[in-house]
Scaffold this active site. Structure first.
Site, PDB file in Angstrom:
ATOM      1  N   ASN A   9       3.297   3.745   9.026  1.00 41.02           N
ATOM      2  CA  ASN A   9       2.014   4.514   9.295  1.00 41.02           C
ATOM      3  C   ASN A   9       1.713   4.085  10.816  1.00 41.02           C
ATOM      4  O   ASN A   9       1.333   2.810  10.920  1.00 41.02           O
ATOM      5  CB  ASN A   9       1.003   3.984   8.343  1.00 41.02           C
ATOM      6  CG  ASN A   9      -0.358   4.526   8.300  1.00 41.02           C
ATOM      7  OD1 ASN A   9      -0.523   5.427   9.431  1.00 41.02           O
ATOM      8  ND2 ASN A   9      -1.249   4.190   7.674  1.00 41.02           N
ATOM      9  N   LYS A  11      -0.820   5.005  12.290  1.00 43.59           N
ATOM     10  CA  LYS A  11      -2.287   5.226  12.487  1.00 43.59           C
ATOM     11  C   LYS A  11      -2.630   5.849  14.023  1.00 43.59           C
ATOM     12  O   LYS A  11      -2.021   6.726  14.258  1.00 43.59           O
ATOM     13  CB  LYS A  11      -3.003   3.611  12.240  1.00 43.59           C
ATOM     14  CG  LYS A  11      -2.397   3.115  11.145  1.00 43.59           C
ATOM     15  CD  LYS A  11      -3.349   1.448  10.788  1.00 43.59           C
ATOM     16  CE  LYS A  11      -2.675   0.943   9.339  1.00 43.59           C
ATOM     17  NZ  LYS A  11      -3.344   0.078   9.040  1.00 43.59           N
ATOM     18  N   HIS A  96      -6.094   6.413   2.265  1.00 42.69           N
ATOM     19  CA  HIS A  96      -5.922   5.071   2.868  1.00 42.69           C
ATOM     20  C   HIS A  96      -7.270   4.351   2.988  1.00 42.69           C
ATOM     21  O   HIS A  96      -8.444   4.921   3.379  1.00 42.69           O
ATOM     22  CB  HIS A  96      -5.316   5.164   4.279  1.00 42.69           C
ATOM     23  CG  HIS A  96      -4.895   4.104   4.754  1.00 42.69           C
ATOM     24  ND1 HIS A  96      -5.474   3.326   5.500  1.00 42.69           N
ATOM     25  CD2 HIS A  96      -3.619   3.566   5.206  1.00 42.69           C
ATOM     26  CE1 HIS A  96      -4.879   2.367   6.001  1.00 42.69           C
ATOM     27  NE2 HIS A  96      -3.848   2.341   5.621  1.00 42.69           N
ATOM     28  N   GLU A  98      -8.511   2.809   5.257  1.00 43.22           N
ATOM     29  CA  GLU A  98      -9.210   3.149   6.404  1.00 43.22           C
ATOM     30  C   GLU A  98     -10.199   4.120   6.258  1.00 43.22           C
ATOM     31  O   GLU A  98     -11.410   4.488   6.929  1.00 43.22           O
ATOM     32  CB  GLU A  98      -8.547   3.192   7.607  1.00 43.22           C
ATOM     33  CG  GLU A  98      -8.152   1.698   8.223  1.00 43.22           C
ATOM     34  CD  GLU A  98      -6.690   1.574   8.417  1.00 43.22           C
ATOM     35  OE1 GLU A  98      -5.899   2.491   9.001  1.00 43.22           O
ATOM     36  OE2 GLU A  98      -5.981   0.430   8.588  1.00 43.22           O
ATOM     37  N   GLU A 169      -1.898  -1.177  -1.299  1.00 41.25           N
ATOM     38  CA  GLU A 169      -2.569  -1.847  -0.184  1.00 41.25           C
ATOM     39  C   GLU A 169      -3.714  -2.689  -0.257  1.00 41.25           C
ATOM     40  O   GLU A 169      -4.681  -2.060  -0.173  1.00 41.25           O
ATOM     41  CB  GLU A 169      -2.617  -0.785   1.067  1.00 41.25           C
ATOM     42  CG  GLU A 169      -1.210  -0.133   1.279  1.00 41.25           C
ATOM     43  CD  GLU A 169      -1.282   0.541   2.637  1.00 41.25           C
ATOM     44  OE1 GLU A 169      -0.126   0.411   3.339  1.00 41.25           O
ATOM     45  OE2 GLU A 169      -2.335   1.156   3.200  1.00 41.25           O
ATOM     46  N   GLY A 175      -3.373  -5.609   8.440  1.00 44.27           N
ATOM     47  CA  GLY A 175      -3.878  -5.840   9.578  1.00 44.27           C
ATOM     48  C   GLY A 175      -4.234  -7.231   9.737  1.00 44.27           C
ATOM     49  O   GLY A 175      -4.705  -7.790  11.000  1.00 44.27           O
ATOM     50  N   SER A 215       0.536  -6.164   6.022  1.00 49.61           N
ATOM     51  CA  SER A 215       1.036  -7.225   6.818  1.00 49.61           C
ATOM     52  C   SER A 215       2.604  -7.292   6.453  1.00 49.61           C
ATOM     53  O   SER A 215       3.127  -8.521   6.463  1.00 49.61           O
ATOM     54  CB  SER A 215       0.367  -8.629   6.572  1.00 49.61           C
ATOM     55  OG  SER A 215      -1.025  -8.443   7.279  1.00 49.61           O
TER      56      SER A 215
HETATM   57  P1  13P Z   1      -0.413  -3.259   8.395  1.00 52.51           P
HETATM   58  O1  13P Z   1       1.034  -3.272   8.170  1.00 52.51           O
HETATM   59  O2  13P Z   1      -0.589  -3.377   9.923  1.00 52.51           O
HETATM   60  O3  13P Z   1      -1.022  -4.534   7.824  1.00 52.51           O
HETATM   61  O4  13P Z   1      -1.125  -2.057   7.781  1.00 52.51           O
HETATM   62  C1  13P Z   1      -0.876  -1.691   6.527  1.00 52.51           C
HETATM   63  C2  13P Z   1      -1.219  -0.443   6.529  1.00 52.51           C
HETATM   64  O5  13P Z   1      -2.481   0.048   6.399  1.00 52.51           O
HETATM   65  C3  13P Z   1      -0.409   0.911   6.243  1.00 52.51           C
HETATM   66  O6  13P Z   1      -0.803   2.110   5.876  1.00 52.51           O
END
Ligand code: 13P
Length: 253
Positions: A9, A11, A96, A98, A169, A175, A215
């Site tokens: 992803n 982003k 997601h 976010e 997640e 992150g 992560s």
């Molecule tokens: P990270 O791997 O940066 O923690 O992000 C995970 C994520 O949100 C994947 O959709």
């Protein structure tokens, strides 16, 4: 056998030249190494058409990071399932954390996105996961149950049986550099499979691919993949680094 998938992803990262370069490097690597896992990349919407063309004959699947809950019409800035399909994209991430946090998306609305995807013969990667406060107050199972069951309640079991990917997640692991422990991940994945089984039957539960995200990196991937109900990973930050991401793909045996 359930699908094994390692998905990137990206982003809101990478310019078009950077995205093309990384995708083409990954494509060459996949051709040479023929990994066990299927590899997915979710770039910016802007690049989907170009990347679908660039990776036309590739085993890498290009997926969308989001899709509208509406079929079409006056929804400025949104992208519909039909539009994604028209540029060759057949799968989309939905829900997601976010999107939930910054765009206030709720479970019913996420369910509508899934409905539109299936109406267009497309399929979802449904993201679910609790916040830190939910886990600390012992509500994490209730929160995840609600996320899964409301998003899937109006879907046909037949569609889900053909093609459903869920990504667990936990928000506190995204992150932060602090992944959930493998036993916490296994416990939640098996719970998610149980909820899907109760709602849509054992065969749907058995066929559902459940990815872990939060992560994931080259150092923790194999311990996570060793868990029985972990079918693969949805990777954010580490997917922007060619060496890290290819190491994660290789870890999925
Ligand atoms: P990270 O791997 O940066 O923690 O992000 C995970 C994520 O949100 C994947 O959709």
């Amino acid at each position: 056998m359930r699908r094994k998938i390692v998905a990137a992803n990206w982003k809101m990262n990478l310019t078009l030249p950077q995205a093309k370069e990384l995708a083409l490097r990954l494509n060459t690597w996949v051709k040479i190494h023929k990994p066990v896992a299927e590899v997915f990349i979710a770039p910016s919407h802007l690049y989907l058409e170009q990347m679908n063309k660039d990776l036309r004959n590739s085993s890498i699947t290009i997926v969308s990071q989001n899709v509208s809950a509406m079929p079409n019409g006056a929804y400025t800035g949104d992208v519909s399932a039909e539009q994604l399909l028209s540029v060759g994209t057949k799968t989309s991430i939905v829900g997601h954390s976010e999107r939930r946090a910054y765009h206030h998306e709720v479970n019913k609305y996420i369910g509508k996105k899934i409905t539109h995807l299936y109406e267009n013969q497309m399929s979802p990667i449904l993201c679910v996961g609790e916040k830190l406060e939910d886990r600390e107050s012992g509500k994490h199972f209730d929160v995840v149950r609600e996320m899964v069951s409301v998003a899937l309640e109006r879907q046909s079991s037949e569609n889900l049986k053909q093609n459903l990917i869920v990504a667990y997640e936990p928000v506190w692991a995204i992150g932060t550099g602090k992944n959930a422990a493998p036993d916490q991940v296994q416990e939640m994945h098996s719970f998610i499979r149980k909820i899907i089984g109760e709602q849509h039957g054992l065969q749907v539960a058995h066929n559902t691919t459940i990815l872990y995200g939060g992560s994931v990196n080259a150092g923790n991937a194999s311990d996570l993949f060793d868990q029985f109900d972990v079918d693969g990973a949805l990777v954010g930050g580490a997917s922007l680094d060619f060496d890290e991401f290819t190491a994660i793909i290789s870890a999925r045996k």
